[in-house]
Design an enzyme around this catalytic site. Sequence first.
Site, short mmCIF file in Angstrom:
data_model
loop_
_atom_site.label_atom_id
_atom_site.label_comp_id
_atom_site.label_asym_id
_atom_site.label_seq_id
_atom_site.Cartn_x
_atom_site.Cartn_y
_atom_site.Cartn_z
N PRO A 2 -8.26 4.41 -0.66
CA PRO A 2 -8.69 4.78 0.70
C PRO A 2 -9.89 5.72 0.65
CG PRO A 2 -6.31 5.03 0.43
CD PRO A 2 -6.87 4.79 -0.92
N GLU A 3 -10.84 5.46 1.53
CA GLU A 3 -12.02 6.32 1.62
C GLU A 3 -11.98 7.09 2.94
OE1 GLU A 3 -15.58 4.12 0.61
OE2 GLU A 3 -14.47 2.82 -0.75
#
Length: 279
Positions: A2-3
């Site tokens: 996840p960013e």
Amino acid sequence: MPELPEIETVKSVIEPQIRGLTIKGIIVRRPEVIAHPGSDEFCKAVAGQEISAMARRGKFLMLHLKNGSRLVLHLRMTGCLLVTPPDCPREKHTHIVFFLSNGKELRFSDTRRFGRFWLIRSGEEDTYSGLGKLGPEPFSSECSAEYLKSRLGKRKRTIKECLLDQGVIAGIGNIYSDEILFRAGICPVRPADSLAEEEWKRLAATIPRCLSYFIEKNRIDADDYLETRGQDYRNTPFLQVYGHAGEPCPNCGSLLRRTVIGGRSSVYCADCQGDLILY
């Protein structure tokens, strides 16, 4: 992994459900998930504390407690936070359960077990989580063209690799570096020291605009988030280049190309961003 947009989504879904509640008790099934301090000490220090707020910094999440302490969390590859009723079946790889004062549970699951929690007590210096090493947020006024050029303008590494440096800008990863560079019209393999002044300005303007777009596209309500177990809020349908190698460029129709930069896959348009052979 996840960013920033995905972490912001988790925060926006979870915070309204836990803010103001007290952690009545904790179960830790995988002690190694607690990176600091030890699992037993963590549980004793956190039990009975009220959650006053939740925040995001780069790819990290923080639960601020009313006593001034904070829980720092990095989801890494497969970590997931869910707020559930007590009778909701637990995910197979649920490693921590926080029992909340309204009867619900805050659960952390992680298939690959790379995610980590740190407890930073009030007044304690955080030399554990890595938060202190992060660069500015992409939405900060500090993250200007002048700043990017001063930090990256003399580097011979590719601009894609430079955007992944969390010590320069916090929160950008492999997916959004491709999307940002495509929108900015800059080839990902360009050495950072080859960028012109106008390109630094274009890049600085594109970074927050691109990330804001994906944060908006990621929006999901708490019910849908829980129903999909926190796995179906990502913006895959809206990605323009990442994961689309061999497909037509959405701008010019040329086939998107894939290359490997620093061991990571990268997709770009040779016509819109420039060809690798030039660099």
